[in-house]
Scaffold this active site. Structure first.
Site, PDB file in Angstrom:
ATOM      1  N   ARG A  41      28.373  40.539  36.980  1.00 25.85           N
ATOM      2  CA  ARG A  41      29.147  39.260  36.990  1.00 25.85           C
ATOM      3  C   ARG A  41      30.564  39.339  37.235  1.00 25.85           C
ATOM      4  O   ARG A  41      31.103  38.743  37.666  1.00 25.85           O
ATOM      5  CB  ARG A  41      28.831  38.416  35.597  1.00 25.85           C
ATOM      6  CG  ARG A  41      27.398  38.013  35.725  1.00 25.85           C
ATOM      7  CD  ARG A  41      27.078  36.988  36.489  1.00 25.85           C
ATOM      8  NE  ARG A  41      25.659  36.400  36.472  1.00 25.85           N
ATOM      9  CZ  ARG A  41      24.840  36.350  37.559  1.00 25.85           C
ATOM     10  NH1 ARG A  41      25.218  36.619  38.717  1.00 25.85           N
ATOM     11  NH2 ARG A  41      23.709  35.928  37.445  1.00 25.85           N
ATOM     12  N   SER A  62      49.701  46.026  38.209  1.00 24.99           N
ATOM     13  CA  SER A  62      49.428  47.201  38.058  1.00 24.99           C
ATOM     14  C   SER A  62      48.221  47.202  37.170  1.00 24.99           C
ATOM     15  O   SER A  62      48.046  46.512  36.480  1.00 24.99           O
ATOM     16  CB  SER A  62      50.517  48.065  37.306  1.00 24.99           C
ATOM     17  OG  SER A  62      50.319  49.195  36.702  1.00 24.99           O
ATOM     18  N   GLU A 107      30.928  39.883  40.680  1.00 18.38           N
ATOM     19  CA  GLU A 107      30.942  38.380  41.245  1.00 18.38           C
ATOM     20  C   GLU A 107      32.372  37.781  41.034  1.00 18.38           C
ATOM     21  O   GLU A 107      32.630  36.787  42.166  1.00 18.38           O
ATOM     22  CB  GLU A 107      29.742  37.759  40.575  1.00 18.38           C
ATOM     23  CG  GLU A 107      29.631  36.391  41.202  1.00 18.38           C
ATOM     24  CD  GLU A 107      28.252  35.571  40.634  1.00 18.38           C
ATOM     25  OE1 GLU A 107      27.756  34.803  40.995  1.00 18.38           O
ATOM     26  OE2 GLU A 107      28.295  35.829  39.178  1.00 18.38           O
TER      27      GLU A 107
END
Length: 146
Positions: A87, A113, A90
């Site tokens: 996830r 960063s 995703e």
């Protein structure tokens, strides 16, 4: 000792003592997210922190030396199948370009960063279902022209 063996040893000690990353972080005065990352081999720990972690878990100098060693940050390039990690992939897949656009619109051409960086994981209780709050806090690094 390599980072894989170090991680296996640390996790075994953590489990045998019934500890959580949150408790370890609190007891050691360290961010539990950073502590976990170092113990999983993705960050090096300064010598004093490495010794503190090793001592806390009752482990030897081989562990503190491995904790202090610089890691080679390599991970599997395939999309993981673990649902939680998937996830996160995703989210980056769906919102990565959006985040890039919004960050660069606000800051200019550059990156966030992951070296000058901190992360927090918090639980927000909600009657509709508890929520996960991830806070990613990275220094903005502009691209330079020469």
């Amino acid at each position: 000792m390599d980072k894989v063996t170090m991680t296996e040893t640390i996790i075994a000690a953590k489990l045998s003592k019934g500890l959580s990353w949150e408790q370890m972080g609190k007891d050691l005065g360290m961010s539990p997210v950073w502590l976990t990352s170092a113990c999983l081999g993705m960050n090096s720990a300064p010598a004093d922190k490495a010794a503190a972690i090793s001592d806390y878990l009752g482990l030897g100098s081989e562990i503190s030396n491995a904790l202090a060693a610089y890691p080679t940050k390599i991970w599997d390039q395939a999309v993981p199948t673990d649902p939680l990690i998937y996830r996160l992939y995703e989210i980056v897949g769906v919102y990565g370009e959006t985040l890039k656009e919004v960050i660069q619109e606000k800051f200019g051409d550059g990156i966030m960063s992951a070296i000058d960086f901190s992360m927090e994981v918090d639980k927000i209780e909600d009657p509709k279902g508890d929520r996960v709050l991830l806070t990613l806090n990275g220094k903005f690094l502009p691209y330079k022209s020469w």
